[in-house]
Every structure is written in structure tokens, then in C-alpha cells.
Design an enzyme around this catalytic site. Structure first.
Site, PDB file in Angstrom:
ATOM      1  N   TRP A  46       0.807  -1.220   0.000  1.00  0.00           N
ATOM      2  CA  TRP A  46       0.000   0.000   0.000  1.00  0.00           C
ATOM      3  C   TRP A  46       0.843   1.274   0.000  1.00  0.00           C
ATOM      4  O   TRP A  46       0.308   2.351   0.214  1.00  0.00           O
ATOM      5  CB  TRP A  46      -0.943  -0.010   1.211  1.00  0.00           C
ATOM      6  CG  TRP A  46      -1.832  -1.207   1.222  1.00  0.00           C
ATOM      7  CD1 TRP A  46      -3.053  -1.337   0.618  1.00  0.00           C
ATOM      8  CD2 TRP A  46      -1.577  -2.472   1.865  1.00  0.00           C
ATOM      9  NE1 TRP A  46      -3.568  -2.595   0.829  1.00  0.00           N
ATOM     10  CE2 TRP A  46      -2.677  -3.323   1.595  1.00  0.00           C
ATOM     11  CE3 TRP A  46      -0.529  -2.975   2.631  1.00  0.00           C
ATOM     12  CZ2 TRP A  46      -2.761  -4.629   2.082  1.00  0.00           C
ATOM     13  CZ3 TRP A  46      -0.602  -4.274   3.097  1.00  0.00           C
ATOM     14  CH2 TRP A  46      -1.714  -5.085   2.828  1.00  0.00           C
ATOM     15  N   ASP A  47       2.156   1.170  -0.194  1.00  0.00           N
ATOM     16  CA  ASP A  47       3.040   2.331  -0.202  1.00  0.00           C
ATOM     17  C   ASP A  47       2.975   3.093   1.127  1.00  0.00           C
ATOM     18  O   ASP A  47       2.989   4.320   1.154  1.00  0.00           O
ATOM     19  CB  ASP A  47       2.678   3.266  -1.366  1.00  0.00           C
ATOM     20  CG  ASP A  47       3.773   4.289  -1.659  1.00  0.00           C
ATOM     21  OD1 ASP A  47       4.897   4.121  -1.148  1.00  0.00           O
ATOM     22  OD2 ASP A  47       3.496   5.254  -2.384  1.00  0.00           O
ATOM     23  N   TYR A  48       2.923   2.368   2.226  1.00  0.00           N
ATOM     24  CA  TYR A  48       2.859   2.982   3.547  1.00  0.00           C
ATOM     25  C   TYR A  48       4.272   3.198   4.117  1.00  0.00           C
ATOM     26  O   TYR A  48       4.577   2.799   5.238  1.00  0.00           O
ATOM     27  CB  TYR A  48       2.028   2.120   4.497  1.00  0.00           C
ATOM     28  CG  TYR A  48       0.528   2.277   4.330  1.00  0.00           C
ATOM     29  CD1 TYR A  48      -0.031   3.471   3.904  1.00  0.00           C
ATOM     30  CD2 TYR A  48      -0.333   1.216   4.621  1.00  0.00           C
ATOM     31  CE1 TYR A  48      -1.403   3.604   3.756  1.00  0.00           C
ATOM     32  CE2 TYR A  48      -1.715   1.354   4.492  1.00  0.00           C
ATOM     33  CZ  TYR A  48      -2.238   2.544   4.051  1.00  0.00           C
ATOM     34  OH  TYR A  48      -3.608   2.691   3.922  1.00  0.00           O
ATOM     35  N   ASP A  49       5.124   3.832   3.298  1.00  0.00           N
ATOM     36  CA  ASP A  49       6.470   4.168   3.771  1.00  0.00           C
ATOM     37  C   ASP A  49       6.412   4.890   5.109  1.00  0.00           C
ATOM     38  O   ASP A  49       5.460   5.626   5.394  1.00  0.00           O
ATOM     39  CB  ASP A  49       7.160   5.123   2.780  1.00  0.00           C
ATOM     40  CG  ASP A  49       7.305   4.548   1.396  1.00  0.00           C
ATOM     41  OD1 ASP A  49       7.190   3.327   1.239  1.00  0.00           O
ATOM     42  OD2 ASP A  49       7.529   5.333   0.467  1.00  0.00           O
TER      43      ASP A  49
END
Length: 831
Positions: free
Chosen positions: A496-499
Site C-alpha cells: 500500500w506504499d505505507y512508507d
């Protein structure tokens, strides 16, 4: 024979009937579609009522007024049942029907029939006026606080327990001991802690200090006198987008203040020193970065200041400024003169692409400030998302702040070797990178690295086991050796691109047994964690909650995800009723899209056969602006975004047909018919992202406001103290046209707060181009000023010539659609 009753009212009522019929047909058709999808029946019924009313008004029958009155009252009851007295939520439900009601009432004199008698007309008008009043009351109840949204109760501090299972996925993992790599010029054990400049008169690091609390002990400016703030000076950097840059500017810069000077970098990496009291330029150094090196936007969040131990005062580069560039160079210049440090690297710069392997302009770029602990400058890089699995390495490196020599490399795919790659080899490609800013503990000798995701973000089956363990984790690394001491993962198998974009904050956390050195870690998905600084142990329970699995990678997805029992900025899952728009038509469109999309709450598995909703989106929760903490008052201040993304995985054949090409290939990086999309070369799917989930015809977001907020959290317990929408509607509106409404709608925001001992929070960040002072005790705005560009940057506080200054680099942000500017503005009380 002359016709009667064919005046203006006659023709106006016919025109109104035609307009009502057109709207009625659209709402009835869309409502029928929504019903087949299992959605609300309201639109089908309302569309039928609107059509029937239009027919009778077209025939000049008073019955049309009565039917519309019934339809409107039905609408009012439905709207209140679905959303209550929430003014922003009621805009698409009631504004357009209310306007039509006014027009319908005005047609009464031109209508006839057995329902058109004097008493009947008077009764209809009276009912209509009452309905208008109820609608007005509902619409003017614009919500001033987001506290009406349910939020889970945080666990009190006295109930805090560490994770129950030490080997659970969210538990701390301690790396085995590895051979230490000697730091430059001395053995690891002898590289001692160095004195650090304090915050107060100065602001010596990106977060204030490398502990990153963003708190100033200055108290000259207070809620009582902040209204007297005036612009003390304004400085223009001269760095504005060229035609070749295509408007892609998002400077996000936070200056430093040491001694008499401010130090900063511009969007394209020009280093500057400015007189802190007057705003006069002291020196400038231009590393000459080409426009093709710009990734998403031209960004330079900050620089680092370093004082060489035991250096003579007149020694060249005894004090120096270090920063990274978009074309991957680490620069060091003399803090007094701006001249390159001859003893650093080659002519004052280190080429960071050495050992990276194949890359392309804009793919591997440095956008954040180095963190210097025990004389080691620690720096990562931004690897442009969504391009290819075979992306440049996410290696994080430490360089001697004096010589520029490599002290160590933390290469996730090669944990036993902290040296540069052997000839012909490169750092492990595609590994998680650190694009944001690290924090550091000089006493412990640890740097805290907030890692992003592996390449690519939205497909994971090809990732290594080490990537699965370390992606989207906070990693504590021994700054002397490069060994990782512990790491804590906030998302398992992140798709989810939860960097981790927020810089961690180091504080002494209050416990029953006394202060405990801790790390406060805020995440994009909203959870805030409190971890022991030395061991990574969570001071509060981390619950592993079951999440859905499915989509295109059911075997890869983690069946559980960690959830912090301390606090979360996240809100309950979306429902169809949360959909929004300017009118019932675009709200209906968003409802239809919601029902057509795949959504199972947080951590919805990515899908390709239909769009899927990611909530919060990749810029949700807390991002690079980070939190601020007032330890004296015991408060965390966190601004956040509250928006979904609307995504779809694109099969490779479709992506190829659409011309989606990775940045390193000929023609790569160009805009395609798929809009915001990443090719994800090497994976079976590309990715299409609608950030914020905007409707295509109005540009408005499909979710109802607020889209962003700011919150005060009790540090000891994690309980919410106050919470409010953050950002006004003055610069926002449909079709990109500002509404000029000075009402807090809660806008998207990028940038963070600073707190002062005087009891104020200073923050810009929102899309209304305002900088605000907020009373920390009440959450109320007590002062604001309009900036010449977007305030997507962190402000700083310092003292010069006995005056307390507030400074912000109002550079704007192309992605946030705020005006681009080269202005640096200082505020102070009158002399």
C-alpha cells in the site's frame, strides 16, 4: 384572440421544468444503477419525484409544487438520518435541492389547477419556507471539530504492556552481532559522543535537534501578543521552475539557524546563508542540478550543520554545511563562506551513485537532510516509486563528516558487508529506501532509519525474505559500525506504499517508574508507536489484528497487521454514505464508484478486475512533516491527512498497450492515458493511482470533508485532548475555482508543526496558503497570515538580536496544487 398567462412566469416555469426533468432523468438512472449495486434507494425515489414534479410544472399544474415539496421533505429527512447536522456532509444532499425549492416556490403565481387556490398556494409556500429554514439550519452547522467521528479509546499508560509474543511479526527483531567496520581515522570504540547544539537561540537541525521534538523553549510570543506579529523581512532565493522543469517544484525546505545565520537549500539544491536578523544574503553555492534530475518534484527538505571537533576558529570548513542533491551528490561547504570543503570527498562533494549501478536521471535522488551522529553523516535517497523491480538500491550510508569517506553502508541484501561493493558489483537492487530524514541519539550512538517499501510498492511476491522483514520498518543502526541493533515493522508485506515518512522523535517518555528513553514513531496509516530507544521494545501493546487476504496475491498477504494500542490517527472504515460531491449528481457518481470498487476496510488487498479503495491513501496519516512534542505540557501535536486513494492493478498487456514505460527505458516517465500510473516493470501488474480519489469532472474528492486535521494527544496516555479540521476552503473549490470561504473544511496538508514554550503551535501545510498560530491549550487559531506560495514546509523558531523569529520557506507544491514561490519569510513582534 390574445393568449393570457404567457408572460415571464409562464416561460420561466417551463424552463425550470425542463431543467428539473434533465436532472431527474440522470438521478433516476443513476439511482437505479446504484440500487442494482446494493446501494441506497434514495436517489431512485428522489429522481422519480423530481421527474413527476417537472411534468406537472411543465403543464403549469400546482400539483408539481406539492410533489416537489414532498420530495424535498423526503430528501431532508433522509439527509438528516444519514449524516445529521454536519454542514459539509449536507452540501451535496441539500444545496441543489434547496435552490430548486426556491425556484419552484417562485413559480406558484404562474401555476393553476385545483391545488392552486389561494389557501393551498399559501400553505404550499409556508411549508416551503419552513423547509428552507430547516435546510439552512442544517447547512450552516459546518462542523468545527472532527471529534464527532468515532475513534477507538487509547489504552492508558498504566495498562501498557510490551508485545506478548516476542517472535510475532510486529515484535522487535535483533540482528546478530557482525564484525564492526572501522570508522575513518579511528577505531569504532573510540569514536565518542560529540557535544550537540541546543534549540533556543538556534535551530541547529531539521527537527530542531537530531532528537526531532520540534519544540522551542522561547516564550516571547504568546497567545496574548501573537496578533501583533509582523513581517520582519522577506528573502527571495531566485530558484523558480524553468520551462524544462515543467512546473515540478515542491521545495519542502526547512532552514537551520546557527549563530547569526540561517542555512538552507532551495528546490534545485542551491545552498544559501541568510542573515537571521535582516534576511540579507551572506553566500550562495549552486551545485548546478539539471532539470532532468527532478523526480516527482524538485525537493530539498534541509541541510545539516557540523562543527569539526577541536578545529581552529579560522580553519577552513571548521564549521560546515552538508546536503544532498537531486542528482545524487553529497555536498559540503564552509558555513562562513560557502566555499567547497577541499578536504571533503573530491572538491567538496561525494558521488552517491557510486555502487548504485544502472540508474537514470530522476530515479535516484536525495531529497532529505543528512543526520550527523558522532561525526558520521547518515543519508539515504529517494528511489522513484512504481518504476521497476530492478530499481537502484535503497542502501543507507554513513560518511565521515570531515573527509567524506565511506564509514559504512547498510545494504539490506548484504548484511555481512558494510564496505563499498567490490569492483563490478553493486549494492542490492530494489531494497527498501530511506527517502525521509533519520533521527539520532548521540549518547547511544544510534541512528533511527525510517524505511520505505521495496520496489515496487504494489506487488510483493518477488521480494526477498529480508525485504519482507525490514520493509516499512524503523531500523536502529549503530552509527559507528553500521550494524543494525533492532528494527520494528509497522506493516507486514506492505502493498500500500505505507512508507515511514515521518521523522522519529526521541524523548524521555513518562512512566510509573520514571522517564524512559523512547522513540515516538508516527505512520502513514495513522498508528503512533512508543518504542524503547535502546531495544525497540514497544511500551504499549501492539495487537496483531486479522485483515482480509485475497486480490491477486492471496498467498503473499499477511493475515494480520500490527495496531498500536497507544494511539491512532485513523478513522473508521468508509461507507457509501461518506461519499461526497458538489451536487447530488457527483455524489451519486461517487456512490456508484464506491459500490463498484473492492473495499474491505484497512489493508484492502489490491485487485485488477475492479478498482480498490485504499484508506487512508499513501499520503494519509502523518507524513514527512512529522509530529511535534511539548514534553513540558505533555502533548503530542500531529497534523494528518484523511483521504482515500482509488487504485487498480493494470495487467502487463494493458500497461504495455497504454505505453507505460519505466524511467530507465527510452521514452519512460512520460504521461499516458492512464494518468498517475507506474509501470512496475518486472511485476505482472502496473499500478494506476487516483490520489485522494478525485471525481474527474469537478476535481473534488469523493470522500466527504474533512480531508485533514490537527490533533493534540496526551503524551502519557495517548488520549485525544482536542482535534479539529485543519485548513480552510478559501483557495479550494470545484473545477479548481477558489470558493474564498474562510471556513475550516479540513484540507489536504503537507508539512509539520513547531511548538514554543510560549504556548503556541506554528504551522502552515494546508492548501489555503496560510500560516497559523494555534493555542496549544485550546486548538483555536489565534493568528494567521497569507503566504505568497503554498506553505508545504516546516517552520522554525529562533532568536536574533533579542527578538524571537518565526521563519518559513513558502515554496509551494505542484502536487498539492498550491502556488510556487521562492520566498523565505520571517515574522517577529514589533521592535
Amino acid at each position: 384572440m390574445a393568449q393570457t398567462g404567457r408572460g415571464f412566469g409562464y416561460w420561466a416555469s417551463m424552463l425550470l421544468a425542463v431543467v428539473m426533468a434533465l436532472f431527474g432523468i440522470a438521478i433516476l438512472a443513476g439511482g437505479a444503477w446504484l440500487i442494482t449495486l446494493g446501494g441506497s434507494w434514495y436517489y431512485g425515489i428522489a429522481g422519480l419525484g423530481l421527474l413527476t414534479s417537472a411534468w406537472f410544472i411543465f403543464r403549469h399544474s400546482m400539483l408539481g409544487v406539492w410533489i416537489y415539496l414532498a420530495t424535498f421533505l423526503f430528501t431532508l429527512v433522509w439527509a438528516l438520518w444519514e449524516r445529521g447536522f454536519n454542514g459539509w456532509a449536507q452540501v451535496p444532499r441539500l444545496v441543489a435541492p434547496t435552490v430548486i425549492l426556491i425556484l419552484v416556490l417562485l413559480t406558484i403565481p404562474a401555476l393553476r389547477g385545483r391545488f392552486a387556490g389561494g389557501r393551498a398556494a399559501f400553505t404550499a409556500a409556508a411549508i416551503g419556507i419552513i423547509a428552507l429554514g430547516l435546510s439552512a439550519v442544517t447547512l450552516t452547522s459546518v462542523q468545527q471539530s472532527s471529534s464527532l467521528f468515532a475513534q477507538e479509546t487509547p489504552v492508558p499508560a498504566e495498562q501498557a504492556v510490551p508485545p506478548a509474543d516476542p517472535v510475532a511479526p510486529a515484535a522487535v527483531l535483533t540482528a546478530p552481532a557482525e564484525p564492526a567496520v572501522a570508522a575513518i581515522g579511528e577505531a569504532p570504540a573510540t569514536r565518542a559522543a560529540e557535544a550537540q547544539l541546543p534549540v533556543g537561540a538556534d535551530w541547529p537541525a531539521y527537527g530542531g535537534t537530531y532528537q526531532s521534538a520540534r519544540f522551542s523553549p522561547l516564550n516571547q510570543i504568546t497567545p496574548e501578543n501573537v496578533g501583533q506579529l509582523e513581517r520582519a523581512w522577506e528573502f527571495n532565493t531566485g530558484d523558480l521552475p524553468s520551462e524544462a522543469a515543467n512546473g515540478k517544484y515542491s521545495p519542502e525546505n526547512t532552514p537551520l539557524k546557527v549563530g547569526d545565520d540561517l542555512f538552507m537549500c532551495t528546490a534545485k539544491g542551491i545552498g544559501l546563508a541568510i542573515d537571521a536578523a535582516t534576511g540579507g544574503e551572506e553566500w550562495r553555492f549552486d551545485p548546478v542540478v539539471a532539470d532532468d534530475a527532478i523526480p516527482y518534484g524538485a525537493t530539498c527538505r534541509g541541510v545539516a550543520y557540523y562543527q569539526v571537533p577541536n578545529a581552529a576558529e579560522n580553519q577552513a570548513c571548521a564549521t560546515r554545511i552538508l546536503w544532498g542533491t537531486l542528482d545524487a551528490r553529497l555536498i559540503a561547504v564552509d558555513a562562513k563562506t560557502g566555499q567547497p570543503c577541499a578536504d571533503f570527498g573530491t572538491n567538496g562533494e561525494v558521488l552517491l551513485e557510486e555502487g548504485i549501478g544502472d540508474t537514470a536521471p530522476g530515479w535516484y535522488a536525495v531529497t532529505s537532510a543528512p543526520t550527523i551522529v558522532r561525526g558520521i553523516a547518515v543519508i539515504g535517497a529517494q528511489v522513484k516509486d512504481g518504476q521497476a523491480e530492478d530499481a537502484p538500491s535503497g542502501v543507507v550510508r554513513g560518511f565521515d563528516a570531515i573527509t567524506g569517506e565511506l564509514a559504512w553502508a547498510w545494504d539490506l541484501g548484504n548484511p555481512g558487508n558494510h564496505a563499498a561493493p567490490a569492483e563490478g558489483e553493486v549494492y542490492t537492487r530494489g531494497t527498501p529506501n530511506m527517502w525521509t530524514t533519520a533521527s539520532g541519539d548521540e549518547d547511544l550512538g544510534l541512528v533511527y532509519l525510517p524505511l520505505g517499501n521495496s520496489s515496487v510498492d504494489y506487488y510483493g511476491s518477488n521480494r526477498s525474505e529480508l525485504e519482507n522483514q525490514y520493509a516499512t520498518s524503523l531500523v536502529a543502526v549503530d552509527v559507528t559500525t553500521g550494524n543494525d541493533v533492532w528494527h520494528f515493522q509497522t506493516v507486514h508485506h506492505d502493498l500500500w506504499d505505507y512508507d515511514l515518512g515521518s521523522q522519529p522523535t526521541l524523548i524521555d517518555f513518562p512512566t510509573a517508574d520514571g522517564p524512559r528513553p523512547a522513540v515516538v514513531l508516527a505512520s502513514k496509516q495513522g498508528d503512533i508507536y512508543i518504542l524503547d530507544r535502546a531495544t525497540g521494545e514497544s511500551l504499549f501493546e501492539v495487537e496483531e489484528r486479522p485483515v482480509p487476504v485475497g486480490g491477486v496475491e492471496p498467498d503473499y498477504l499477511s493475515p494480520t497487521q500490527p495496531h498500536s494500542a497507544y494511539h491512532t490517527l485513523a478513522f473508521p472504515p468508509l461507507t457509501e454514505a461518506d461519499m461526497w460531491g458538489m451536487t447530488p449528481l457527483d455524489q451519486l457518481w461517487c456512490r456508484i464508484e464506491f459500490k463498484r470498487s473492492h473495499y474491505e476496510g484497512p489493508y484492502t488487498p489490491p485487485t485488477t478486475d475492479q478498482h480498490w479503495i485504499q484508506y487512508p491513501g499513501y499520503n494519509g496519516g502523518n507524513d514527512w512533516g512529522s509530529i511535534a512534542i511539548d514534553v513540558e505540557r505533555g502533548l503530542i501535536i500531529a497534523n494528518y491527512n484523511d483521504m482515500p486513494n482509488h487504485n487498480r492493478l493494470i495487467p502487463r498487456e494493458e500497461a504495455d498497450a497504454a505505453g507505460l514505460i519505466a524511467i530507465n527505458e527510452a521514452g519512460g516517465g512520460e504521461t499516458t492515458a492512464l494518468g498517475e500510473a507506474g509501470p512496475q516493470a518486472g511485476a505482472p501488474y502496473a499500478i494506476e493511482v487516483n490520489a485522494g480519489w478525485r471525481a474527474p469532472f469537478t476535481g473534488l474528492l469523493c470522500k466527504q470533508p474533512p480531508y485533514g486535521g490537527i490533533r493534540a494527544i496526551d503524551l502519557a496516555t495517548g488520549a485525544t485532548v482536542w482535534d479539529r479540521p485543519f485548513g480552510s476552503a478559501r483557495e479550494n473549490g470545484p473545477f479548481g475555482v477558489p470558493t474564498f470561504l474562510p471556513l475550516d473544511i479540513g484540507t489536504p496538508n503537507n508539512g509539520g508543526p513547531v511548538i514554543t514554550a510560549g504556548g503556541l503551535i506554528f504551522i502552515a501545510a494546508t492548501t489555503d496558503n496560510l500560516i497559523q498560530a494555534i493555542d496549544i491549550e485550546t486548538g483555536k487559531t489565534v493568528w494567521s497570515d497569507t503566504l505568497p506560495g503554498g506553505g508545504q514546509a516546516n517552520p522554525i523558531i529562533y532568536e536574533a538580536d533579542g527578538r524571537e523569529f518565526l521563519v518559513i520557506a513558502a515554496g509551494g507544491h505542484h502536487f498539492m496544487e498550491t502556488p510556487i514561490s521562492d520566498a523565505v519569510i520571517a515574522y517577529a513582534l514589533p521592535e
